[in-house]
Design a protein around this motif. Structure first.
Motif, PDB file in Angstrom:
ATOM      1  N   MET A 149       0.812  -1.216   0.000  1.00 57.46           N
ATOM      2  CA  MET A 149       0.000   0.000   0.000  1.00 57.46           C
ATOM      3  C   MET A 149       0.840   1.258   0.000  1.00 57.46           C
ATOM      4  O   MET A 149       1.829   1.373   0.721  1.00 57.46           O
ATOM      5  CB  MET A 149      -0.907   0.016   1.210  1.00 57.46           C
ATOM      6  N   ARG A 150       0.392   2.218  -0.783  1.00 57.58           N
ATOM      7  CA  ARG A 150       1.070   3.499  -0.896  1.00 57.58           C
ATOM      8  C   ARG A 150       0.635   4.417   0.245  1.00 57.58           C
ATOM      9  O   ARG A 150      -0.547   4.482   0.610  1.00 57.58           O
ATOM     10  CB  ARG A 150       0.721   4.101  -2.256  1.00 57.58           C
ATOM     11  N   ALA A 151       1.612   5.137   0.826  1.00 57.58           N
ATOM     12  CA  ALA A 151       1.325   6.073   1.915  1.00 57.58           C
ATOM     13  C   ALA A 151       2.020   7.406   1.634  1.00 57.58           C
ATOM     14  O   ALA A 151       3.091   7.423   1.032  1.00 57.58           O
ATOM     15  CB  ALA A 151       1.844   5.500   3.234  1.00 57.58           C
ATOM     16  N   PRO A 152       1.417   8.535   2.069  1.00 57.06           N
ATOM     17  CA  PRO A 152       2.048   9.832   1.817  1.00 57.06           C
ATOM     18  C   PRO A 152       2.988  10.316   2.927  1.00 57.06           C
ATOM     19  O   PRO A 152       3.591  11.366   2.785  1.00 57.06           O
ATOM     20  CB  PRO A 152       0.847  10.782   1.692  1.00 57.06           C
ATOM     21  N   ASN A 153       3.093   9.581   4.031  1.00 59.85           N
ATOM     22  CA  ASN A 153       3.985  10.015   5.123  1.00 59.85           C
ATOM     23  C   ASN A 153       4.295   8.819   6.023  1.00 59.85           C
ATOM     24  O   ASN A 153       3.737   7.728   5.840  1.00 59.85           O
ATOM     25  CB  ASN A 153       3.343  11.153   5.933  1.00 59.85           C
ATOM     26  N   ILE A 154       5.162   9.053   7.012  1.00 67.65           N
ATOM     27  CA  ILE A 154       5.636   7.931   7.826  1.00 67.65           C
ATOM     28  C   ILE A 154       4.531   7.352   8.716  1.00 67.65           C
ATOM     29  O   ILE A 154       4.415   6.149   8.880  1.00 67.65           O
ATOM     30  CB  ILE A 154       6.861   8.363   8.668  1.00 67.65           C
ATOM     31  N   ASN A 155       3.695   8.240   9.287  1.00 67.98           N
ATOM     32  CA  ASN A 155       2.651   7.719  10.173  1.00 67.98           C
ATOM     33  C   ASN A 155       1.676   6.801   9.428  1.00 67.98           C
ATOM     34  O   ASN A 155       1.210   5.808   9.982  1.00 67.98           O
ATOM     35  CB  ASN A 155       1.881   8.864  10.839  1.00 67.98           C
ATOM     36  N   THR A 156       1.375   7.163   8.190  1.00 66.83           N
ATOM     37  CA  THR A 156       0.492   6.295   7.406  1.00 66.83           C
ATOM     38  C   THR A 156       1.182   4.962   7.124  1.00 66.83           C
ATOM     39  O   THR A 156       0.538   3.909   7.116  1.00 66.83           O
ATOM     40  CB  THR A 156       0.073   6.997   6.098  1.00 66.83           C
ATOM     41  N   GLN A 157       2.490   5.017   6.925  1.00 68.19           N
ATOM     42  CA  GLN A 157       3.232   3.754   6.731  1.00 68.19           C
ATOM     43  C   GLN A 157       3.139   2.884   7.975  1.00 68.19           C
ATOM     44  O   GLN A 157       2.927   1.674   7.892  1.00 68.19           O
ATOM     45  CB  GLN A 157       4.711   4.054   6.442  1.00 68.19           C
ATOM     46  N   ARG A 158       3.301   3.513   9.126  1.00 67.11           N
ATOM     47  CA  ARG A 158       3.202   2.744  10.380  1.00 67.11           C
ATOM     48  C   ARG A 158       1.817   2.131  10.519  1.00 67.11           C
ATOM     49  O   ARG A 158       1.668   0.985  10.942  1.00 67.11           O
ATOM     50  CB  ARG A 158       3.448   3.673  11.586  1.00 67.11           C
ATOM     51  N   TYR A 159       0.831   2.912  10.165  1.00 64.48           N
ATOM     52  CA  TYR A 159      -0.553   2.451  10.278  1.00 64.48           C
ATOM     53  C   TYR A 159      -0.778   1.224   9.396  1.00 64.48           C
ATOM     54  O   TYR A 159      -1.384   0.234   9.820  1.00 64.48           O
ATOM     55  CB  TYR A 159      -1.493   3.600   9.889  1.00 64.48           C
ATOM     56  N   ILE A 160      -0.259   1.285   8.169  1.00 62.06           N
ATOM     57  CA  ILE A 160      -0.398   0.152   7.239  1.00 62.06           C
ATOM     58  C   ILE A 160       0.306  -1.083   7.820  1.00 62.06           C
ATOM     59  O   ILE A 160      -0.229  -2.201   7.770  1.00 62.06           O
ATOM     60  CB  ILE A 160       0.182   0.534   5.853  1.00 62.06           C
ATOM     61  N   GLU A 161       1.478  -0.846   8.408  1.00 62.06           N
ATOM     62  CA  GLU A 161       2.195  -1.965   9.049  1.00 62.06           C
ATOM     63  C   GLU A 161       1.366  -2.579  10.167  1.00 62.06           C
ATOM     64  O   GLU A 161       1.291  -3.798  10.305  1.00 62.06           O
ATOM     65  CB  GLU A 161       3.534  -1.477   9.613  1.00 62.06           C
ATOM     66  N   LEU A 172      -1.642  -2.835  10.319  1.00 62.21           N
ATOM     67  CA  LEU A 172      -2.731  -3.629   9.729  1.00 62.21           C
ATOM     68  C   LEU A 172      -2.215  -4.870   9.012  1.00 62.21           C
ATOM     69  O   LEU A 172      -2.993  -5.612   8.414  1.00 62.21           O
ATOM     70  CB  LEU A 172      -3.517  -2.764   8.734  1.00 62.21           C
ATOM     71  N   GLY A 173      -0.893  -5.060   9.028  1.00 61.60           N
ATOM     72  CA  GLY A 173      -0.320  -6.238   8.378  1.00 61.60           C
ATOM     73  C   GLY A 173       0.032  -6.023   6.911  1.00 61.60           C
ATOM     74  O   GLY A 173       0.448  -6.955   6.219  1.00 61.60           O
ATOM     75  N   GLY A 174      -0.131  -4.793   6.419  1.00 56.03           N
ATOM     76  CA  GLY A 174       0.204  -4.488   5.027  1.00 56.03           C
ATOM     77  C   GLY A 174       1.673  -4.112   4.867  1.00 56.03           C
ATOM     78  O   GLY A 174       2.418  -4.015   5.842  1.00 56.03           O
ATOM     79  N   ILE A 175       2.068  -3.915   3.605  1.00 56.78           N
ATOM     80  CA  ILE A 175       3.456  -3.544   3.307  1.00 56.78           C
ATOM     81  C   ILE A 175       3.453  -2.132   2.707  1.00 56.78           C
ATOM     82  O   ILE A 175       3.014  -1.944   1.568  1.00 56.78           O
ATOM     83  CB  ILE A 175       4.092  -4.545   2.314  1.00 56.78           C
ATOM     84  N   PRO A 176       3.910  -1.130   3.491  1.00 51.56           N
ATOM     85  CA  PRO A 176       3.796   0.247   3.012  1.00 51.56           C
ATOM     86  C   PRO A 176       4.950   0.693   2.109  1.00 51.56           C
ATOM     87  O   PRO A 176       6.072   0.209   2.242  1.00 51.56           O
ATOM     88  CB  PRO A 176       3.833   1.052   4.312  1.00 51.56           C
ATOM     89  N   THR A 177       4.637   1.601   1.210  1.00 55.90           N
ATOM     90  CA  THR A 177       5.656   2.290   0.413  1.00 55.90           C
ATOM     91  C   THR A 177       5.302   3.767   0.442  1.00 55.90           C
ATOM     92  O   THR A 177       4.144   4.119   0.183  1.00 55.90           O
ATOM     93  CB  THR A 177       5.566   1.920  -1.097  1.00 55.90           C
ATOM     94  N   GLU A 178       6.283   4.620   0.716  1.00 53.25           N
ATOM     95  CA  GLU A 178       6.005   6.052   0.694  1.00 53.25           C
ATOM     96  C   GLU A 178       6.152   6.548  -0.737  1.00 53.25           C
ATOM     97  O   GLU A 178       7.166   6.312  -1.387  1.00 53.25           O
ATOM     98  CB  GLU A 178       6.942   6.816   1.635  1.00 53.25           C
ATOM     99  N   THR A 179       5.112   7.195  -1.240  1.00 54.97           N
ATOM    100  CA  THR A 179       5.104   7.671  -2.627  1.00 54.97           C
ATOM    101  C   THR A 179       4.519   9.071  -2.673  1.00 54.97           C
ATOM    102  O   THR A 179       3.530   9.339  -2.004  1.00 54.97           O
ATOM    103  CB  THR A 179       4.210   6.741  -3.487  1.00 54.97           C
ATOM    104  N   GLU A 180       5.121   9.927  -3.457  1.00 49.89           N
ATOM    105  CA  GLU A 180       4.551  11.254  -3.678  1.00 49.89           C
ATOM    106  C   GLU A 180       3.211  11.120  -4.400  1.00 49.89           C
ATOM    107  O   GLU A 180       3.030  10.190  -5.195  1.00 49.89           O
ATOM    108  CB  GLU A 180       5.480  12.084  -4.558  1.00 49.89           C
ATOM    109  N   GLU A 181       2.354  12.088  -4.194  1.00 54.14           N
ATOM    110  CA  GLU A 181       1.054  12.049  -4.873  1.00 54.14           C
ATOM    111  C   GLU A 181       1.235  11.883  -6.385  1.00 54.14           C
ATOM    112  O   GLU A 181       0.595  11.051  -7.033  1.00 54.14           O
ATOM    113  CB  GLU A 181       0.255  13.322  -4.580  1.00 54.14           C
ATOM    114  N   SER A 182       2.135  12.686  -6.959  1.00 51.75           N
ATOM    115  CA  SER A 182       2.295  12.679  -8.424  1.00 51.75           C
ATOM    116  C   SER A 182       2.816  11.347  -8.961  1.00 51.75           C
ATOM    117  O   SER A 182       2.706  11.065 -10.149  1.00 51.75           O
ATOM    118  CB  SER A 182       3.233  13.815  -8.842  1.00 51.75           C
ATOM    119  N   ASP A 183       3.389  10.513  -8.069  1.00 52.58           N
ATOM    120  CA  ASP A 183       3.913   9.213  -8.510  1.00 52.58           C
ATOM    121  C   ASP A 183       2.893   8.076  -8.359  1.00 52.58           C
ATOM    122  O   ASP A 183       3.203   6.918  -8.648  1.00 52.58           O
ATOM    123  CB  ASP A 183       5.180   8.845  -7.717  1.00 52.58           C
TER     124      ASP A 183
END
Ligand code: PCA
Length: 331
Positions: A167-179, A181-192
């Motif tokens: 799952m794509r996340a826009p910041n570190i806290n969202t990445q932690r949240y995805i983790e 939930l058992g998901g695998i986060p990637t930080e990506t800019e909106e435009s990407d």
């Protein structure tokens, strides 16, 4: 005194040389933002730039460079600090490596309406203004994105479906949240986002309906789970030295336009939340609210995130939290 000099002195006194010797030349500023022209944030800052030009009779001209065209997101704040550009806009929670204060608008269960998000900003503002001042920066205004939810290419009904999901996340806290939930986060800019999906780097994402709409989410996913996680904000700021070089009336006009931009931006965000949700539906996406086990799992992942933040939180961050709670309970 000779006749010529007398004439010159009279001309200076009469201000006749003002054109060739202006007290202060018109200022040209550059302002960098990572977000594209379709974003309501960008529309708002472009309106702000126009308002400033009008209110100062062109004495201060701000050119908005959108979509990361001038500077990449992570370089915007350092560049404004250096004064390479005079003004910038960033997604505030991307500054979380500097202080837990910048994460406070990405904590689930804290501020889940525009009213609460506004109270949270009011109590955060003085602290953040002080922190920016220490770096030679002056915040002008801050505007929220609509609340954050979960995009998937299937109907999300069971938390087990999120396990192992990239799952794509826009910041570190969202990445932690995805983790959490058992998901695998990637930080990506909106435009990407479109590239991340089309190259198969991600299968889902967390963001707002605005970004889903701006990035044509329906090309990649079918469902939006309106989890109403948090209302994260952008912050617009200037280099303090550049600000100090403006004369008093220009400074005042700038700050007045900024106050109007903040008010307008919050309203634009509300409107965009409604119109973007409608656009997602029109493109065939399903929007639903989490229920049952899924809702419980999202809540548990959120509680874990808040607990982790509490452990990282310093005094100013905890003070904002307690001030916010006081204001909320007084409502
Ligand atoms: N859109 C931006 C920040 C939060 C949002 O809603 C993004 O996803 O990058």
């Amino acid at each position: 005194m000779s006749v010529r000099l007398t004439t010159l002195a009279a001309a200076v006194a009469a201000g006749a040389l003002a054109v060739t010797l202006p007290a202060q030349a018109a200022q040209q500023w550059n302002m960098a933002t990572p977000y594209g022209d379709v974003s309501f944030h960008t529309k708002n800052i472009k309106q702000f730039a126009e308002d400033v030009s009008e209110a100062t009779n062109g004495e201060l001209q701000i050119t908005v460079h959108s979509g990361g065209s001038l500077i990449g997101h992570s370089e915007i704040k350092p560049s404004v600090r250096r004064g390479t550009v005079q003004a910038g806009e960033v997604f505030m929670s991307t500054l979380s490596n500097e202080s837990p204060v910048y994460e406070i608008d990405t904590l689930p269960g804290l501020a889940n309406s525009y009213e609460q998000a506004h109270t949270l900003w009011e109590v955060s503002k003085p602290v953040i203004t002080g922190m920016f001042a220490e770096q030679g920066l002056k915040p002008l205004f801050s505007v929220p994105w609509p609340s954050q939810g979960i995009y998937t290419d299937f109907e999300l009904t069971d938390p087990a479906q999120l396990e192992g999901l990239r799952m794509r996340a826009p910041n570190i806290n969202t990445q932690r949240y995805i983790e959490n939930l058992g998901g695998i986060p990637t930080e990506t800019e909106e435009s990407d986002i479109p590239t991340a999906f089309s190259t198969g780097r991600v299968d889902g994402m967390i963001t707002s309906v605005s970004t889903g709409n701006a990035m044509s989410a329906w090309d990649y996913v079918s469902d939006y789970t309106d989890a109403n996680l948090w209302f994260p904000k952008n912050i617009v700021f200037v280099n303090q030295r550049a600000f100090d070089r403006l004369d008093d009336s220009t400074q005042q006009a700038l700050m007045e336009a900024a106050a109007r931009a903040e008010e307008r931006g919050w309203q634009m965000s509300r409107e965009d939340q409604a119109s973007s949700a409608e656009a997602l539906r029109e493109h065939g996406m399903t929007i639903s609210e989490p229920e049952g086990e899924l809702a419980a799992a999202l809540k548990a992942a959120g509680d874990e995130l808040v607990e982790g933040w509490r452990q990282r939180a310093d005094e100013p961050a905890l003070e904002i939290l307690s001030e916010y709670r006081q204001q909320e309970s007084a409502q």
